[in-house]
Motif scaffolding. Structure first.
Motif, short mmCIF file in Angstrom:
data_model
loop_
_atom_site.label_atom_id
_atom_site.label_comp_id
_atom_site.label_asym_id
_atom_site.label_seq_id
_atom_site.Cartn_x
_atom_site.Cartn_y
_atom_site.Cartn_z
N GLY A 1 -1.92 11.58 -2.42
CA GLY A 1 -2.67 12.76 -2.83
C GLY A 1 -4.08 12.45 -3.26
N TYR A 2 -4.68 11.41 -2.65
CA TYR A 2 -6.00 10.93 -3.06
C TYR A 2 -7.13 11.63 -2.31
CZ TYR A 2 -3.77 6.88 -5.28
OH TYR A 2 -3.02 6.07 -6.08
N LEU A 3 -8.30 11.55 -2.93
CA LEU A 3 -9.56 11.91 -2.29
C LEU A 3 -10.41 10.65 -2.15
CD1 LEU A 3 -10.33 15.05 -4.47
CD2 LEU A 3 -9.37 15.05 -2.16
N ASP A 4 -11.22 10.61 -1.09
CA ASP A 4 -12.05 9.44 -0.81
C ASP A 4 -13.52 9.86 -0.87
OD1 ASP A 4 -13.39 7.24 0.15
OD2 ASP A 4 -11.98 6.86 1.80
N HIS B 1 -4.68 3.35 9.97
CA HIS B 1 -3.55 4.26 9.79
C HIS B 1 -2.91 4.05 8.42
CE1 HIS B 1 0.03 6.62 10.62
NE2 HIS B 1 0.78 5.57 10.32
N THR B 2 -2.81 2.78 7.99
CA THR B 2 -2.19 2.49 6.70
C THR B 2 -2.99 3.06 5.55
OG1 THR B 2 -1.34 0.43 7.65
CG2 THR B 2 -1.27 0.65 5.26
N ALA B 3 -4.31 2.89 5.58
CA ALA B 3 -5.15 3.43 4.51
C ALA B 3 -5.12 4.95 4.49
CB ALA B 3 -6.58 2.93 4.68
N GLN B 4 -5.13 5.57 5.66
CA GLN B 4 -5.06 7.03 5.71
C GLN B 4 -3.70 7.53 5.23
OE1 GLN B 4 -7.67 9.29 6.69
NE2 GLN B 4 -8.70 7.37 6.20
N LEU B 5 -2.64 6.79 5.55
CA LEU B 5 -1.31 7.14 5.06
C LEU B 5 -1.25 7.02 3.54
CD1 LEU B 5 1.55 7.91 6.07
CD2 LEU B 5 2.08 5.45 6.11
N PHE B 6 -1.87 5.97 3.00
CA PHE B 6 -1.96 5.80 1.55
C PHE B 6 -2.67 6.98 0.91
CE2 PHE B 6 -4.67 4.43 -2.00
CZ PHE B 6 -3.74 3.88 -2.87
N ILE C 1 0.83 -1.20 0.00
CA ILE C 1 0.00 0.00 0.00
C ILE C 1 0.86 1.25 0.00
CG2 ILE C 1 -1.67 1.31 1.38
CD1 ILE C 1 -2.86 -1.39 2.25
N ALA C 2 1.93 1.25 0.79
CA ALA C 2 2.81 2.42 0.87
C ALA C 2 3.56 2.66 -0.44
CB ALA C 2 3.80 2.25 2.03
N ILE C 3 4.06 1.59 -1.06
CA ILE C 3 4.78 1.74 -2.34
C ILE C 3 3.84 2.27 -3.41
CG2 ILE C 3 5.90 0.45 -4.19
CD1 ILE C 3 7.01 -1.42 -1.96
N ARG D 1 4.24 5.85 -5.51
CA ARG D 1 4.23 5.91 -6.97
C ARG D 1 3.18 6.89 -7.46
NH1 ARG D 1 4.78 -0.43 -8.93
NH2 ARG D 1 6.89 -0.78 -8.12
N ALA D 2 2.03 6.90 -6.82
CA ALA D 2 0.99 7.83 -7.22
C ALA D 2 1.43 9.27 -6.98
CB ALA D 2 -0.30 7.53 -6.45
N ALA D 3 2.12 9.50 -5.87
CA ALA D 3 2.59 10.85 -5.55
C ALA D 3 3.58 11.36 -6.60
CB ALA D 3 3.22 10.87 -4.17
N ARG D 4 4.36 10.45 -7.18
CA ARG D 4 5.35 10.85 -8.18
C ARG D 4 4.78 10.88 -9.60
NH1 ARG D 4 9.82 6.63 -5.71
NH2 ARG D 4 10.34 7.82 -3.82
N GLU D 5 3.58 10.35 -9.76
CA GLU D 5 2.95 10.25 -11.08
C GLU D 5 2.54 11.62 -11.59
OE1 GLU D 5 2.12 9.01 -14.35
OE2 GLU D 5 2.27 7.23 -13.06
#
Length: 351
Positions: A260-263, A250-255, A223-225, A229-233
Motif C-alpha cells: 500500500g505504498y506511494l513512491d 516486477h518485485t519492487a512494483q509488487l512490494f 521484499i514480499a514478506i 507485513r506493511a499491508a497488515r500494519e
C-alpha cells in the motif's frame, strides 16, 4: 559488409536479446540482472536503430523494427520514473503541518570497503537527520561512527563483515526497535515503531542482489514478506534501504502495491543512486516508500561521500490521515498470487 554494419548488428542483437530475457519470469540471476540497466538499454536501442538504418542497406529496416519494439518495452517499464508521467504523490508545502509531525530521513549504503569515514561523518553532522539508516556497516565502521552517533538517543547496531551489517539511529521516540532475519541468514532487516506526535512503523531492508551463483529467491521473498507485513500494519509505514533491486522491477512494483505504498519518485525521475561515480548511467537501488498517511516535503539524492552508492535524504510529515493528493495502485488477485509464488519458491529453494 562493413565492420560497422557487423558491429551494429551484434549490438542490436545483444540489446534485443537482453530485452527479451528481462521479460522472462525467473529468479535466475543471469535473467534478473537485465531488470537493472533498462534506461541504458533503451539508449543503446535508439542508437542501434539509427545506425542500422544509416549503415545497413540489406537488413537495416528489419533490425530497426526489432529495436523499436524492444525500445518501446523498455520505455514502458521505466516511463513512470520520468518527468513525463503523472506524479503519484504531491510534495507538501513547508507550512501545512505542525513541526512536531515532521522529520528528516537519511539513508546510505556506506560500502564496507570504503574507509573514508570522515565524509560520511560530515554528512551526518551537516544534515542532522531524525532517522538514519546505514547499510554495509562492518565493525570498523561502527567504531568510526561512534562519536557521530552519540547524539542519537536510540541506536540499533549490527556490524557484520559480510557486507550486510546495519546501523539504525533516530532522534524520535522509539519502541519495539529490533533486527530481524526475514528470509536469509546473516542478512538483517530493521523494524521499529517511532513517534512524530503519532506512531508509525519503519522498515529498513538490505537483501542480497542477483549475482553469479546467487539467484533472487531470498531477495524477492524478503521484499514480499516486508510488503505483506506493511499491508497488515495498523500504523503508517515508512520503508527505506538498499533493496538491491530497481524501482521498476516486477518485485519492487509488487512490494509497492502489496504494502500500500506511494513512491515519491514517480513522475519526477529515477533518483539513481548506483554507481555513485556515474549516476547518469546508473539506476535506483536505494528506496524510500511511504503509506498515504505521510506527506513528502522533499526528497533528494545527495553528493558522493566515497561509497559506490549515493545518499538519499527526505523530509516527511505525518498528517494523521490518508493523503488526499495521492493516488495508490490497487492490489489485484494476480498480485496476491505472485506474492504466494515468491514465498513458495523461496521455501522450495531452501529444501
Amino acid at each position: 559488409m562493413t565492420i560497422l554494419t557487423i558491429l551494429v548488428r551484434i549490438l542490436a542483437g545483444l540489446l534485443i536479446l537482453a530485452t527479451g530475457l528481462s521479460i522472462i519470469e525467473s529468479n535466475e540471476w543471469w535473467i534478473r540482472i537485465w531488470d537493472f540497466p533498462r534506461a541504458q538499454i533503451l539508449a543503446g536501442l535508439i542508437l542501434a536503430c539509427a545506425l542500422s538504418l544509416w549503415s545497413d542497406r540489406s537488413a537495416g529496416k528489419w533490425i530497426a523494427i526489432g529495436c523499436v519494439i524492444a525500445a518501446n518495452w523498455q520505455l514502458y517499464r521505466i516511463y513512470p520514473y520520468t518527468p513525463l508521467a503523472d506524479r503519484e504523490i504531491a510534495f507538501a508545502g513547508t507550512r501545512t503541518t505542525p513541526h512536531d509531525r515532521c522529520f528528516s530521513v537519511l539513508a546510505l549504503n556506506v560500502l564496507d570497503t570504503n574507509r573514508d569515514y570522515a565524509r560520511t561523518i560530515r554528512l551526518i553532522n551537516r544534515r542532522r537527520p531524525d532517522i538514519l539508516l546505514l547499510t554495509e556497516t562492518d565493525p570498523q565502521w561502527a567504531e568510526a561512527l561512534a562519536d557521530a552517533l552519540s547524539g542519537f538517543p536510540h541506536i540499533l547496531s549490527k556490524p557484520l563483515n559480510n557486507g550486510y551489517g546495519m546501523i539504525f539511529a533516530t532522534r524520535l521516540p522509539m519502541r519495539d526497535g529490533r533486527f530481524e532475519t526475514i528470509a536469509e541468514a546473516d542478512t538483517p532487516s530493521i523494524s521499529a515503531t517511532l513517534t512524530a506526535r503519532d506512531a508509525f512503523r519503519v522498515i529498513g531492508l538490505h537483501p542480497r542482489p542477483p549475482l553469479p551463483g546467487q539467484d533472487t529467491d531470498a531477495r524477492d521473498a524478503e521484499i514480499a514478506i516486508a510488503a505483506r507485513r506493511a499491508a497488515r500494519e495498523q500504523l503508517p509505514v515508512l520503508a527505506i534501504g538498499d533493496f538491491n533491486d530497481v524501482a521498476w522491477s516486477h518485485t519492487a512494483q509488487l512490494f509497492k502495491r502489496t504494502g500500500g505504498y506511494l513512491d515519491p519518485r514517480i513522475g519526477r525521475g529515477t533518483y539513481a543512486t548506483f554507481p555513485a561515480q556515474f549516476p547518469i548511467l546508473g539506476w535506483p537501488l536505494d528506496h524510500l516508500y511511504v503509506t498515504p498517511e505521510f506527506q513528502v516535503r522533499s526528497m533528494d539524492v545527495l553528493d558522493n561521500v566515497g561509497s559506490d552508492h549515493l545518499p538519499i535524504h527526505a523530509e516527511l510529515c505525518l498528517t494523521g490521515q490518508k493523503s488526499s493528493n495521492a493516488r495508490r495502485d490497487p492490489v489485484s488477485d494476480e498480485d496476491r498470487r505472485d506474492v504466494k509464488e515468491v514465498l513458495e519458491g523461496h521455501r522450495d529453494s531452501k529444501e
